[in-house]
Enzyme design. Sequence first.
Site, PDB file in Angstrom:
ATOM      1  N   CYS A   3      11.226  -4.016   1.521  1.00 26.44           N
ATOM      2  CA  CYS A   3      10.287  -3.199   1.315  1.00 26.44           C
ATOM      3  C   CYS A   3       9.573  -3.003   2.695  1.00 26.44           C
ATOM      4  CB  CYS A   3       9.376  -3.579   0.157  1.00 26.44           C
ATOM      5  SG  CYS A   3       9.683  -3.694  -1.468  1.00 26.44           S
TER       6      CYS A   3
ATOM      7  N   HIS B  86      12.995  -9.467   0.554  1.00 26.45           N
ATOM      8  CA  HIS B  86      11.571  -8.776   0.571  1.00 26.45           C
ATOM      9  C   HIS B  86      11.186  -8.856   1.795  1.00 26.45           C
ATOM     10  CE1 HIS B  86      11.546  -9.578  -4.020  1.00 26.45           C
ATOM     11  NE2 HIS B  86      11.792 -10.893  -3.583  1.00 26.45           N
TER      12      HIS B  86
END
Length: 338
Positions: free
Chosen positions: A223, A180
């Site tokens: 991301c 992430h």
Amino acid sequence: MVGHEEMGAAQLCCSHGLPLKYFCETDQLDVCAECIAGGLHRDHPYLNMEEACKKRKQQEQVCIPLQRSISLPPSFNTGHITSLEQTVQRQDSMREKHKIEVYDFSGERLALTLCVTSGRAGAEADIFALNQLFFRLGFVNRIVRDPTGEGFKRELLAFRGWVESRGSCISCCFVVLMAHGRPGILIGSDGTTVNLEQLFQAMDNQNCPALQGKPKIFLIQACRGEQEDPGIMYTTDALSHLSKVLPTHTDSLFIYSSQEGYVSYRSETEGSILIQRLVTVFLKGFCEFHILELLTKVIREVSDINIPTRNQQQRKSTPLVQYTLRKLLYLKPSGMAA
């Protein structure tokens, strides 16, 4: 120049690995389609092989009587007459130049895959696909699952030590970072973060002498923000030698799964869109195309996908490639035939 009747033999461009189907009139060289489309010969006049052979025969008919003459009229222009020996020498010179413009991949290839799998369903599918790719490309791949924020730095420094211990025999390193993330950072398995630039700097020409002037590829699947791209509707109308002083940040390639500020997409069963497409494209084309050509196709294929979201809307995604490569980078294992 290869005769048209000889084209059945596999005459391949030493820069692009494609058949030599054209003749550059400026450099008097056999060239491939890529040389004409975007290579060193893109602004030069050229002929296809059949036309070039006909023109050569016509010139030879003119050259033979001229060679027997004792003298030529002062107004006669002999600039267009190029002997076969001169042509061969020029071809050898240009091909040698092309060799300089391609990274040497005859040494070892090392890869490091750092992947947070916790809370990232589908990550194992990405690890599996990448491991298949590295095996085919001749890379030795180290896999570390669920690194913490500090673990990303620790494992990368350990990898750098491994690279340094092997000396100058290394041809290339490939570092995959999957987690992430937010703009400029990755989130480790423990929720702590690490700055991407710190990871990149650890492998640059200053901090990793064993990789000075050698390609360093970073693939970041994370991301880079929270924005989503719904897409837009549109209509359409019907190379120099190595310097004595090497800059710190050359010979690097960064592949991001999304544009800065945007989310990245991952299937919980099939893995990340970028990783899966990249592996598929690379496995099909690594013998024929250099890495920037492959990545152009990856970007095109990913951007063509309509990504469904949980609320039944569709989103688009565009990978980002940034590089400071100074030469063409072919991933084909040394000795493998095209």
